[in-house]
Write a protein that holds these residues in place. Structure first.
Motif, mmCIF file in Angstrom:
data_model
loop_
_atom_site.group_PDB
_atom_site.id
_atom_site.type_symbol
_atom_site.label_atom_id
_atom_site.label_comp_id
_atom_site.label_asym_id
_atom_site.label_seq_id
_atom_site.Cartn_x
_atom_site.Cartn_y
_atom_site.Cartn_z
ATOM 1 N N SER A 37 -35.432 -54.021 -22.099
ATOM 2 C CA SER A 37 -34.806 -54.373 -20.820
ATOM 3 C C SER A 37 -33.331 -54.016 -20.917
ATOM 4 O O SER A 37 -32.855 -53.615 -21.975
ATOM 5 C CB SER A 37 -34.889 -55.878 -20.587
ATOM 6 N N ALA A 38 -32.593 -54.237 -19.837
ATOM 7 C CA ALA A 38 -31.135 -54.085 -19.870
ATOM 8 C C ALA A 38 -30.544 -55.325 -20.532
ATOM 9 O O ALA A 38 -31.190 -56.375 -20.567
ATOM 10 C CB ALA A 38 -30.624 -53.952 -18.444
ATOM 11 N N LYS A 48 -25.995 -60.661 -16.116
ATOM 12 C CA LYS A 48 -26.960 -59.658 -16.571
ATOM 13 C C LYS A 48 -26.427 -58.296 -16.141
ATOM 14 O O LYS A 48 -25.916 -58.160 -15.018
ATOM 15 C CB LYS A 48 -28.306 -59.867 -15.871
ATOM 16 N N THR A 50 -28.049 -55.777 -15.151
ATOM 17 C CA THR A 50 -28.731 -55.344 -13.918
ATOM 18 C C THR A 50 -28.031 -55.909 -12.676
ATOM 19 O O THR A 50 -27.843 -55.210 -11.688
ATOM 20 C CB THR A 50 -30.208 -55.816 -13.928
ATOM 21 N N GLU A 115 -31.456 -50.300 -18.115
ATOM 22 C CA GLU A 115 -32.505 -50.055 -19.100
ATOM 23 C C GLU A 115 -32.307 -48.689 -19.758
ATOM 24 O O GLU A 115 -32.495 -48.515 -20.964
ATOM 25 C CB GLU A 115 -33.892 -50.103 -18.441
ATOM 26 N N PHE A 169 -38.689 -50.987 -16.596
ATOM 27 C CA PHE A 169 -38.227 -51.270 -15.231
ATOM 28 C C PHE A 169 -38.279 -50.122 -14.236
ATOM 29 O O PHE A 169 -38.296 -50.351 -13.053
ATOM 30 C CB PHE A 169 -36.795 -51.826 -15.311
ATOM 31 N N ARG A 183 -37.979 -57.103 -9.751
ATOM 32 C CA ARG A 183 -37.182 -57.700 -10.825
ATOM 33 C C ARG A 183 -38.079 -58.218 -11.944
ATOM 34 O O ARG A 183 -39.156 -58.744 -11.700
ATOM 35 C CB ARG A 183 -36.306 -58.839 -10.292
ATOM 36 N N GLY A 184 -37.605 -58.074 -13.157
ATOM 37 C CA GLY A 184 -38.403 -58.489 -14.312
ATOM 38 C C GLY A 184 -39.468 -57.462 -14.674
ATOM 39 O O GLY A 184 -40.354 -57.717 -15.496
ATOM 40 N N GLY A 185 -39.361 -56.277 -14.075
ATOM 41 C CA GLY A 185 -40.434 -55.284 -14.172
ATOM 42 C C GLY A 185 -40.594 -54.576 -15.508
ATOM 43 O O GLY A 185 -41.556 -53.831 -15.692
ATOM 44 N N SER A 186 -39.693 -54.817 -16.457
ATOM 45 C CA SER A 186 -39.890 -54.180 -17.774
ATOM 46 C C SER A 186 -41.176 -54.681 -18.426
ATOM 47 O O SER A 186 -41.783 -53.981 -19.237
ATOM 48 C CB SER A 186 -38.716 -54.485 -18.702
HETATM 49 N N1 ASP Z 1 -33.426 -55.688 -15.969
HETATM 50 C C1 ASP Z 1 -34.353 -55.896 -14.921
HETATM 51 C C2 ASP Z 1 -34.106 -57.256 -14.280
HETATM 52 O O1 ASP Z 1 -33.154 -57.921 -14.604
HETATM 53 C C3 ASP Z 1 -35.757 -55.736 -15.350
HETATM 54 C C4 ASP Z 1 -36.189 -56.569 -16.532
HETATM 55 O O2 ASP Z 1 -35.363 -57.127 -17.248
HETATM 56 O O3 ASP Z 1 -37.387 -56.675 -16.754
HETATM 57 O O4 ASP Z 1 -34.838 -57.644 -13.413
#
Ligand code: ASP
Length: 439
Positions: A37-38, A48, A50, A115, A169, A183-186
């Motif tokens: 992820s980032a 974050k 992102t 990412e 991501f 979001r959270g797609g990694s």
């Molecule tokens: N960096 C992206 C987010 O903050 C994806 C991830 O972390 O999965 O949503």
């Protein structure tokens, strides 16, 4: 053995975390494909990367100065480079990104750079090959994931590479434009890579040691779930338990690849296993409890409802015409209850009621708001007797009035409706009886 390992933002938030990640990867030679992820938050007040990228791009797209926010992003990566003593500079990349921001290259492109840059650094640090996700993960023109093309291209690409880092991501459209997952797609990328590489395990490294039996904001120090099936997880995730992106189970589920949730800060913990099916009994009768507040019940009563053909259809029609989806529909002989999301329902309430009157001519319609739903989920319930009895006696002892009960036909879950204000108490009572008292 082949393992795909995904590391979340908090696992890669700074140089120290990178060191932990490297140790984890190098301690098992099967950990061949890595999805980062980032950089996430280093502490509560931190941002974050992102979020910073979205912020900077927001300014750029309004022709405002984004240099201050952009500098924060550069500093994050440069801090990791110097902290790890890497001999690499991202300056060229920063310049390209800045230019693309000025050209208004799109929000997805902007967000994906978190990412992308982290992937370059991690590949350098591990001495693994860097594979840009834009070259191997694809989207259809309507924005949905193009699984056919992705699995083929990614599989062929990874066959020729022993060890690689593939940023999470994002991917690309056929014309090369960048597109991100939600979001959270990694987590989803990790699952796609695991499937394409035909991995034996998909390890998802985060900052907790797996799924908790119940929400730690309600239960202090809850037990962790050792093993959970994909189906059980769907039920719990739907009801608000979140550690993994909801869509992350689909790519691996088909292939029966298990997911192991692990804690980067406590690598010795076994974490939680998410599996297709298991003969292993769970430690407790129930696997987990989750729930949400904010529901309404619409109770419709009509004498001889049970013998009126098409009554149920007409009731649902009133909701459908108002574009309201329903959550549950328990019914009696002359009553039917529709449970809906309060925030969706409230503004259309009167329109639904008048349509219900018009379509079904009921004796009465009664609406109750501020309800919470609690899902008690467990594959073990099917084979154990008296589970619901124990739940309801625990709730009675806790002085919680049960408004609704719905047991899924799979016997995998029991849904209980209570007043919002009883929500936390009800969860504690259920947790206590099954987990603390182990009944
Ligand atoms: N960096 C992206 C987010 O903050 C994806 C991830 O972390 O999965 O949503």
């Amino acid at each position: 053995m082949k393992k795909v390992v995904k590391f979340g933002g908090s696992s890669l938030s700074g140089a120290e975390q990178f060191e932990k990640v490297r140790e984890i990867i190098l301690s098992d030679k099967d950990r061949r494909y890595v999805v980062p992820s980032a950089p996430g938050k280093r502490d509560k007040k931190d941002s974050k990367v992102t979020d910073l990228l979205y912020e900077a791009y927001g300014l750029a797209s309004e022709d405002r100065d984004f240099s201050e926010v952009f500098k924060k992003i550069e500093d994050r990566y440069n801090g990791i480079i110097s902290g790890l003593g890497l001999k690499i500079s991202l300056d060229k990349e920063f310049n390209t990104i800045r230019e693309n921001f000025l050209k208004k290259c799109g929000e997805d492109y902007a967000a994906s750079r978190g990412e992308y840059l982290n992937g370059i650094l991690l590949a350098e640090y591990l001495q693994y090959t860097f594979v840009d996700a834009a070259e191997v993960i694809f989207f259809n023109e309507d924005g949905t994931f193009d699984s056919t093309k992705t699995y083929k291209v990614l599989h062929d690409r990874l066959e020729g590479i022993e060890r690689a880092v593939i940023p999470g991501f994002y991917g690309s459209y056929a014309d090369g434009r960048i597109k991100t997952f939600s979001r959270g797609g990694s987590d989803i990328t990790g699952s796609i890579v695991a499937r394409s590489a035909k991995a034996d395990v998909y390890e998802n490294w985060t900052d907790v040691s797996g799924f908790f039996v119940a929400d730690p904001r309600i239960i202090t120090d809850p037990e962790t779930i050792e093993m959970i099936t994909y189906t059980e997880l769907r039920e719990l995730a739907y009801m608000g338990a979140s550690v993994l992106h909801e869509d992350a189970i689909f790519p691996v589920r088909r292939e029966g690849i298990p997911i192991n949730i692990r804690n980067t800060n406590r690598p010795k913990d076994k974490g939680s296993w998410i599996v297709q099916s298991t003969g292993q009994k769970s430690k407790f009768t129930i696997t987990g409890i989750a729930g949400k507040k904010g529901f309404c019940s619409v109770n419709i009563e009509k004498d001889k409802m049970n013998s009126e053909v098409g009554f149920g259809r007409r009731v649902l029609q009133a909701f459908e015409d108002n574009e309201i989806s329903f959550e549950h529909m328990p019914s009696g002989i002359d009553t039917m209850t529709i449970i809906v999301h309060q925030d969706e329902f409230i503004e259309k309430e009167q329109s639904v009621v008048s349509e219900l009157n018009r379509l079904t001519h009921p004796d009465s319609i009664d609406i109750e708001s501020d309800l919470a739903l609690i899902a008690v989920v467990g594959r073990g319930m099917k084979s154990s007797k008296g589970t619901s009895g124990r739940i309801f006696s625990a709730l009675a002892h806790a002085n919680v009035n049960v408004k609704m009960i719905d047991q899924g036909s799979s016997e995998l879950n029991i849904i209980i409706g209570v007043k919002n204000e009883d929500f936390e108490n009800a969860i504690r009572a259920i947790y206590n009886i099954f987990v603390l008292a182990r009944l």
